[in-house]
Design a protein around this motif. Structure first.
Motif, PDB file in Angstrom:
ATOM      1  N   ASP A  27       0.826  -1.140  -0.099  1.00  0.00           N
ATOM      2  CA  ASP A  27      -0.064  -0.039  -0.177  1.00  0.00           C
ATOM      3  C   ASP A  27       0.731   1.250  -0.074  1.00  0.00           C
ATOM      4  N   LEU A  28       1.885   1.325   0.959  1.00  0.00           N
ATOM      5  CA  LEU A  28       2.582   2.531   1.017  1.00  0.00           C
ATOM      6  C   LEU A  28       3.696   2.602  -0.389  1.00  0.00           C
ATOM      7  N   ALA A  30       2.702   1.737  -3.537  1.00  0.00           N
ATOM      8  CA  ALA A  30       1.762   2.199  -4.338  1.00  0.00           C
ATOM      9  C   ALA A  30       1.573   3.667  -3.946  1.00  0.00           C
ATOM     10  N   GLU A  31       1.314   4.050  -3.036  1.00  0.00           N
ATOM     11  CA  GLU A  31       1.124   5.501  -2.585  1.00  0.00           C
ATOM     12  C   GLU A  31       2.186   6.413  -3.100  1.00  0.00           C
ATOM     13  N   THR A  36      -1.886   2.164  -8.545  1.00  0.00           N
ATOM     14  CA  THR A  36      -2.801   1.379  -7.720  1.00  0.00           C
ATOM     15  C   THR A  36      -1.987   0.343  -7.136  1.00  0.00           C
ATOM     16  N   LYS A  37      -2.500  -0.573  -6.260  1.00  0.00           N
ATOM     17  CA  LYS A  37      -1.681  -1.808  -5.974  1.00  0.00           C
ATOM     18  C   LYS A  37      -2.025  -2.679  -6.998  1.00  0.00           C
ATOM     19  N   LYS A  47       5.017  -8.938  -3.565  1.00  0.00           N
ATOM     20  CA  LYS A  47       6.058  -8.012  -2.915  1.00  0.00           C
ATOM     21  C   LYS A  47       7.357  -8.835  -3.062  1.00  0.00           C
TER      22      LYS A  47
END
Length: 189
Positions: A27-28, A30-31, A36-37, A47
């Motif tokens: 999530d981090l 992607a942000e 997007t994920k 991952k």
């Protein structure tokens, strides 16, 4: 690699190196990369594979940096310790120690794809030391290569402590090379 893939990899490298592999989630990443994920997973699959890609890219840059230091040497004996000079210049911008040592500590499972990348990087360096020691006519190049790897890794491991051990470590490495190339030694023993 697509522009999105490059952004993901750049964000992953910064986050994994600065915060640790296990502390950073997708999530981090992607942000930070502005995707997007789903895009992250489409580009890297998992991952685990993203961590392996991060280390592979870092390894590519490190090897090129070391090779440039070796190529800049005037003599084969000087080239044997070129990875120490490469470490000196590399460490100016990579102050959190070795990404590969960090990965090996965080990912102890030898079947993890990133663990394999990190382990191969260390084997590559030992083999490079052996290759350079052989070219310089050092006696017992395999033994010298192991000794140099241990010195090199010790300098890397102590880097985050701000002890500045690299000058002394480099001089010790040069002394080992001089001892291995002094008259009366025979290569290959």
């Amino acid at each position: 690699m697509t522009p999105a893939g490059r952004r993901i990899l750049a964000a992953a490298e910064e986050l994994f190196y600065d915060r640790g592999i296990t502390a950073v989630g997708v999530d981090l990443i992607a942000e930070h990369s502005g995707v997007t994920k789903r895009t992250l997973y489409n580009r890297f699959g998992s991952k685990e594979h993203l961590v392996a890609a991060y280390l592979t890219e870092r390894d590519r840059r490190w090897r090129a940096h070391v090779r440039a230091a070796v190529d800049a040497c005037d003599t084969p004996a000087e080239a044997v310790t070129a990875p120490f000079e490469a470490l000196r210049t590399w460490s100016r911008t990579h102050t959190r120690g070795c990404a590969f040592i960090n990965a090996l500590a965080e990912l102890p499972d030898p079947s993890h794809p990133a663990h394999r990348v990190a382990a191969h990087q260390k084997l590559w360096l030992r083999n490079l030391f052996a290759e350079l020691a052989t070219a310089a006519g050092c006696s017992r190049p395999a033994t010298l290569a192991t000794q140099l790897l241990v010195l090199h890794e010790g300098a890397v491991a102590t880097q985050p402590l701000s002890l500045d051990c690299l000058p002394e470590t480099t001089e010790l490495a040069r002394a080992l090379v001089r001892a291995g190339t002094s008259p009366g030694t025979s290569p290959g023993r």
